[in-house]
Each structure stands twice: as C-alpha cells, then as structure tokens.
Design a protein around this motif. Sequence first.
Motif, short mmCIF file in Angstrom:
data_model
loop_
_atom_site.label_atom_id
_atom_site.label_comp_id
_atom_site.label_asym_id
_atom_site.label_seq_id
_atom_site.Cartn_x
_atom_site.Cartn_y
_atom_site.Cartn_z
N THR A 30 1.00 -1.34 -0.12
CA THR A 30 0.10 0.24 0.00
C THR A 30 0.72 1.32 -0.06
N GLU A 31 1.98 1.34 0.77
CA GLU A 31 2.84 2.39 0.72
C GLU A 31 3.59 2.83 -0.53
N ASP A 34 1.26 4.14 -2.92
CA ASP A 34 0.66 5.44 -2.49
C ASP A 34 1.88 6.25 -2.73
N LEU A 42 -3.01 8.78 -1.04
CA LEU A 42 -4.10 7.96 -0.28
C LEU A 42 -4.23 8.18 1.29
N LEU A 64 -2.13 2.63 6.05
CA LEU A 64 -1.40 3.78 5.43
C LEU A 64 -0.56 4.30 6.28
#
Length: 195
Positions: A30-31, A34, A42, A64
């Motif tokens: 996810t990072e 992003d 995000l 996040l």
Amino acid sequence: MSKQESGAIAREIQTQILVLGGLAALMWITEFIDIFFFRGRLDAFGIRPHSFIGLRGIFLAPFLHGGLGHLIANTIPFLTLGWLVMLRETSDFFVVSIITMFVSGLGVWLTGSPYSIHVGASGVIFGYFGFLLLRGYFERSFAAILFSLVVGFLYGGMIWGVLPIQYGISWQGHLFGFIGGAIAARLLAKPKKRY
C-alpha cells in the motif's frame, strides 16, 4: 511429543507467519503504491477527526503510513508484538486487532484536531502492548503475570507514547489503542480454575 502434535504446532506457526507476514506485506505494498502512483494522496483515507467521511479511516488508517520511515518504525513492533499476542492462540490476534483498531480509531476521531489526518499502525501496536501488559493482571495466573512482566521489561518505554510529548505524533491513537488493548485483555482473560 507425538508426530500429530508437532504437525499441529508446525501448522500453527505457518498460519502465524502467513497472517503477520501478509498484513505487513499489505502495509508495504500500500505504501509503495501510495508513493509511486498516488504521491501520498492515499493518506487522505486516514482518520479525519469530527468528519463523517473520516470514520472510514478507523479501519483503513493502520494500513496507511506517512512515508517509508513511518512504515519502517511500525513494522518491527507490529511483527514482534503481534506475534507475542498470537503465542497462546492465533485467534487472539484477530480479536485484539479488531478491538484496538476500533477503540483507537474512534478515540482519535472523537478527540483529534479537527483538520488533522491520522494514519499508521501505531494505535494497533499500542493495543498489542496494552493487551500483553494487562493480560497478567486480568488472568492472575503465574504464566500470564510472568509474561506481562517480561513484556513490560522489554517494551515498557513505549508507555511514554500515550502522552502528548512529541509534535506530529498521534498520541491519541497510542492512548486509545492502549485502552483498546486493555479492553481486549479483559474480554479474553481466561478465568483461573478453582478446585
């Protein structure tokens, strides 16, 4: 130890590795998405205090992070404390995680600064810490108390994170995560057997 028992232990350890590794990998993926595709946008899906749309961040914020430094700082305690929560029963991890996400996230949403955005897994990490530290108190068994003392000795310095002593750090997330961990410790405490 029988072959069947050792096989069950091996399967349990494999499950623990898959769960913890999978969640940590999800945070890292996810990072990277992003950073490279959304350029940090995000993070807007984190907890926005006092905003109805900000409630979605209660269960999104732990995945996040505000950059790789923030993620690295959270990964090791997430893995170590998360695994310690799993030691007795893997199912404890899921219960403690959900309770601390909810209590930490809701606490931040209710008490955070109105125009701030809160992201990161530290609320959940403090929940694991609170659970591990207080499980001995609620269970009152020798093994649980000893385990709590060891966790307190190794990670006791974390307790300062629940205080508003560092600008830009969500102490509310830490405090309410710790409270969520305490609630989980009370709910999951195994009553002492009486003979």
